[in-house]
Scaffold this motif. Structure first.
Motif, mmCIF file in Angstrom:
data_model
loop_
_atom_site.group_PDB
_atom_site.id
_atom_site.type_symbol
_atom_site.label_atom_id
_atom_site.label_comp_id
_atom_site.label_asym_id
_atom_site.label_seq_id
_atom_site.Cartn_x
_atom_site.Cartn_y
_atom_site.Cartn_z
ATOM 1 N N GLY A 174 2.564 15.099 0.964
ATOM 2 C CA GLY A 174 1.198 14.364 0.663
ATOM 3 C C GLY A 174 1.358 12.351 0.371
ATOM 4 N N ILE A 175 2.369 12.215 0.346
ATOM 5 C CA ILE A 175 2.515 10.794 0.359
ATOM 6 C C ILE A 175 2.299 10.320 1.537
ATOM 7 C CG2 ILE A 175 4.556 9.114 0.054
ATOM 8 C CD1 ILE A 175 5.766 10.398 -2.382
ATOM 9 N N ASN A 176 3.043 11.045 2.332
ATOM 10 C CA ASN A 176 3.379 10.746 4.164
ATOM 11 C C ASN A 176 1.856 10.524 5.077
ATOM 12 O OD1 ASN A 176 5.400 10.398 5.871
ATOM 13 N ND2 ASN A 176 6.364 12.490 5.386
ATOM 14 N N LYS A 177 0.681 10.971 4.260
ATOM 15 C CA LYS A 177 -0.573 11.523 5.249
ATOM 16 C C LYS A 177 -0.933 9.916 4.449
ATOM 17 C CE LYS A 177 -4.901 14.596 4.531
ATOM 18 N NZ LYS A 177 -5.354 15.896 4.499
ATOM 19 N N ALA A 178 -0.682 9.822 3.085
ATOM 20 C CA ALA A 178 -2.047 8.923 2.326
ATOM 21 C C ALA A 178 -1.174 7.538 3.599
ATOM 22 C CB ALA A 178 -1.170 8.424 1.443
ATOM 23 N N LEU A 179 0.002 7.379 3.298
ATOM 24 C CA LEU A 179 0.955 6.594 3.848
ATOM 25 C C LEU A 179 0.243 5.983 5.319
ATOM 26 C CD1 LEU A 179 3.863 6.860 3.400
ATOM 27 C CD2 LEU A 179 2.703 4.795 2.393
ATOM 28 N N ASP A 180 -0.646 7.493 5.991
ATOM 29 C CA ASP A 180 -1.051 7.444 7.441
ATOM 30 C C ASP A 180 -2.347 7.104 7.154
ATOM 31 O OD1 ASP A 180 1.483 8.300 8.856
ATOM 32 O OD2 ASP A 180 1.086 10.428 9.115
ATOM 33 N N ASN A 181 -3.139 7.553 6.507
ATOM 34 C CA ASN A 181 -4.645 6.821 6.607
ATOM 35 C C ASN A 181 -4.660 5.143 6.090
ATOM 36 O OD1 ASN A 181 -5.042 9.763 6.230
ATOM 37 N ND2 ASN A 181 -4.912 9.904 4.411
ATOM 38 N N VAL A 182 -4.215 4.920 5.559
ATOM 39 C CA VAL A 182 -3.165 3.809 5.038
ATOM 40 C C VAL A 182 -3.642 3.002 6.006
ATOM 41 C CG1 VAL A 182 -2.620 1.891 3.559
ATOM 42 C CG2 VAL A 182 -2.772 4.113 2.543
ATOM 43 N N ASN A 183 -2.127 2.666 7.178
ATOM 44 C CA ASN A 183 -2.080 2.616 7.955
ATOM 45 C C ASN A 183 -2.954 2.191 8.974
ATOM 46 O OD1 ASN A 183 0.170 1.316 9.879
ATOM 47 N ND2 ASN A 183 0.048 3.142 10.912
ATOM 48 N N GLU A 184 -3.941 3.524 9.059
ATOM 49 C CA GLU A 184 -5.454 3.456 10.039
ATOM 50 C C GLU A 184 -6.009 2.629 9.341
ATOM 51 O OE1 GLU A 184 -7.871 7.080 11.728
ATOM 52 O OE2 GLU A 184 -5.770 7.063 11.318
ATOM 53 N N LEU A 185 -6.300 2.434 8.158
ATOM 54 C CA LEU A 185 -7.114 1.889 7.375
ATOM 55 C C LEU A 185 -6.828 0.037 7.593
ATOM 56 C CD1 LEU A 185 -10.250 1.492 6.214
ATOM 57 C CD2 LEU A 185 -8.492 1.632 4.036
ATOM 58 N N ILE A 186 -5.587 0.262 8.228
ATOM 59 C CA ILE A 186 -4.906 -1.775 8.176
ATOM 60 C C ILE A 186 -5.439 -1.588 9.554
ATOM 61 C CG2 ILE A 186 -3.051 -2.794 7.980
ATOM 62 C CD1 ILE A 186 -1.571 -1.490 6.104
ATOM 63 N N HIS A 187 -5.151 -0.648 9.988
ATOM 64 C CA HIS A 187 -5.809 -1.494 11.930
ATOM 65 C C HIS A 187 -6.842 -1.200 12.252
ATOM 66 C CE1 HIS A 187 -4.131 0.180 16.551
ATOM 67 N NE2 HIS A 187 -4.750 -1.148 16.275
ATOM 68 N N THR A 188 -7.696 -0.670 11.798
ATOM 69 C CA THR A 188 -9.361 -0.619 11.578
ATOM 70 C C THR A 188 -9.599 -1.779 11.116
ATOM 71 O OG1 THR A 188 -9.344 1.437 11.174
ATOM 72 C CG2 THR A 188 -11.822 0.285 10.868
ATOM 73 N N PHE A 189 -8.958 -2.701 9.897
ATOM 74 C CA PHE A 189 -9.361 -3.568 9.285
ATOM 75 C C PHE A 189 -9.112 -5.235 10.417
ATOM 76 C CE2 PHE A 189 -8.981 -2.529 4.589
ATOM 77 C CZ PHE A 189 -10.167 -2.124 4.608
ATOM 78 N N LEU A 190 -7.949 -4.414 10.920
ATOM 79 C CA LEU A 190 -7.213 -5.945 11.684
ATOM 80 C C LEU A 190 -8.038 -6.341 12.947
ATOM 81 C CD1 LEU A 190 -3.355 -5.493 11.310
ATOM 82 C CD2 LEU A 190 -4.601 -7.346 10.811
ATOM 83 N N TYR B 73 -3.472 -11.918 6.574
ATOM 84 C CA TYR B 73 -1.828 -11.447 5.685
ATOM 85 C C TYR B 73 -2.238 -9.767 4.740
ATOM 86 C CZ TYR B 73 -2.037 -17.057 6.868
ATOM 87 O OH TYR B 73 -1.990 -17.980 7.489
ATOM 88 N N VAL B 74 -2.923 -9.841 4.683
ATOM 89 C CA VAL B 74 -3.393 -8.769 3.607
ATOM 90 C C VAL B 74 -2.616 -7.953 4.388
ATOM 91 C CG1 VAL B 74 -4.511 -6.796 2.203
ATOM 92 C CG2 VAL B 74 -4.220 -9.493 1.967
ATOM 93 N N SER B 75 -2.804 -7.878 5.410
ATOM 94 C CA SER B 75 -2.263 -6.336 6.314
ATOM 95 C C SER B 75 -1.048 -6.853 7.014
ATOM 96 C CB SER B 75 -3.946 -5.619 7.498
ATOM 97 O OG SER B 75 -4.342 -5.764 7.979
ATOM 98 N N HIS B 76 -0.455 -7.929 6.787
ATOM 99 C CA HIS B 76 0.467 -7.555 7.565
ATOM 100 C C HIS B 76 1.454 -7.706 5.810
ATOM 101 C CE1 HIS B 76 4.929 -9.903 7.515
ATOM 102 N NE2 HIS B 76 4.772 -9.526 8.446
#
Length: 406
Positions: free
Chosen positions: A252-268, A221-224
């Protein structure tokens, strides 16, 4: 460490040996006691009859038969019998002397209780010989040996029967194929104590299952919910880049968004229980180079020299994003903890090793207060695939992180 079955068998087996030993000792003592009591009982019956006839005789000693001798007073008794009893003693008792002779003595008062008569019977000739006694003991020892063998077999069977429910419980709990917690532990043949243990284990397994399901649901739910605003932010950044150009802040914003997206993928991936086996991924030089490329800027900032070595290309069955996250987090943690030093990465079919020359485990690096989350993710990934993870300080400086593929 011995199993419960072995401990039960050993304890009951030693108990059986002790019982057989006591049984043999009691048997020998019972034979001797029976012989003495038989002689004393016989003497108590026949002695009074002879005393009545002996009372009218002038003799002080009469040999009734080869075994029985009567005495009218204490002074006429043999010296060794006088030494065994006191004058005036009455009753019946068997005495054994140092020369291996054995006599049963019966004493009673006659002539209006003024004189004490004595009847002495030599019991050696009528007792069992050593050969006869040995023969009987051998027979009983053989019977005891057979009983011991039978008891050993029954003890072994019963020990296995008593230990089986607990062995089944241990096997069920330690079976890695049943980590999904869907199967309750049920053994109808177990005893009351083990049944209560099984009930308690089932209860906690159900609670663990509920907690795991709640954690997985929460992560999904949180990832979604996080992905929706992230996509909105990324879209707005793209619009700003088109209007104002690709400046440093937007990158910098784009890089941070990519990192968060990768972290969400890891959690999933961590939360998802995949039914099918993951597609094998190939670890080669290109894979390592792509992994360490984003860390080069941090290495320059910390003045860290990063060395890596791949023993040989190989394949491994796991989610690609999880393995990348695991190695990346180990390297990121090592670089954060090192300033003006070295970080070494070793990758092989047996596992991954990261060694740094940083501050070790006793201190936290300044400016990286949240580095512990990365190691927690590493531990969760290792737990998912049943890998072994260890982190320890080096003898001189820095620390060593190792993941062993099992």
């Amino acid at each position: 460490m011995k199993t419960l079955k072995q401990q039960l068998f050993r304890a009951t087996w030693l108990g059986a040996i002790m019982l057989i030993s006591i049984y043999t000792l009691v048997l020998s003592s019972a034979i001797m006691y029976t012989e003495n009591r038989s002689s004393e009982q016989r003497l108590s019956i026949i002695a009074p009859h002879h005393f009545k006839q002996f009372a009218t005789s002038e003799k002080t000693e009469i040999k009734v038969n080869p075994l029985l001798t009567l005495y009218k007073d204490y002074s006429s008794l043999p010296q060794k019998i006088q030494a065994a009893i006191s004058e005036g003693w009455t009753g019946v008792q068997t005495f054994q002397f140092d020369d291996d002779s054995e006599f049963s003595v019966y004493a009673a008062a006659f002539d209006d209780q003024t004189h004490t008569y004595y009847a002495v019977e030599d019991v050696n000739p009528i007792e069992w010989s050593d050969a006869d006694l040995l023969k009987v003991e051998v027979i009983f020892a053989g019977a005891g040996g057979l009983l011991f063998l039978l008891a050993t077999y029954l003890i072994r069977v019963q020990a296995g029967r008593l230990a089986k429910p607990l062995q089944d419980l241990v096997h069920h709990i330690s079976d890695k194929n049943k980590d999904n917690l869907d199967t309750d532990i049920v053994n109808e043949k177990s005893c009351a104590e083990i049944y209560h243990i099984e009930t308690a284990v089932n209860h906690y397994r159900q609670r663990m299952k509920q907690m795991l399901h709640r954690e997985q649901t929460f992560t999904r739910y949180v990832s979604h919910e996080l992905r929706t605003p992230m996509m909105a932010i990324k879209g707005n950044v793209s619009v700003l880049q088109k209007r104002h150009g690709d400046n440093k802040q937007l990158k910098g914003i784009n890089k941070a968004l990519d990192n968060v997206n990768e972290l969400i993928h890891t959690f999933l991936c961590l939360a998802r229980e995949s039914v099918l086996a993951p597609t094998p991924i190939t670890l080669d030089n290109r894979w390592v180079e792509m992994l360490i490329a984003p860390l080069q800027s941090k290495c320059q900032a910390n003045q860290v020299t990063l060395h890596w070595q791949l023993q040989e290309p190989f394949e491994i069955n796991c989610e690609a994003i999880l393995l990348q996250t695991l190695v990346y987090n180990l390297l990121d943690n090592a670089i954060n903890c090192t300033f003006d030093g070295e970080v070494d990465l070793f990758v092989s079919q047996s596992g991954v090793v990261v060694i740094d020359s940083g501050i070790g485990l006793d201190e936290k690096p300044r400016g990286y207060e949240g580095f512990g989350v990365g190691l927690q993710i590493v531990e969760d990934i290792c737990a998912k695939y049943h890998w072994q993870f260890s982190l320890q300080s080096n003898p001189e400086q820095g620390c060593r992180a190792e993941v062993t593929f099992v």
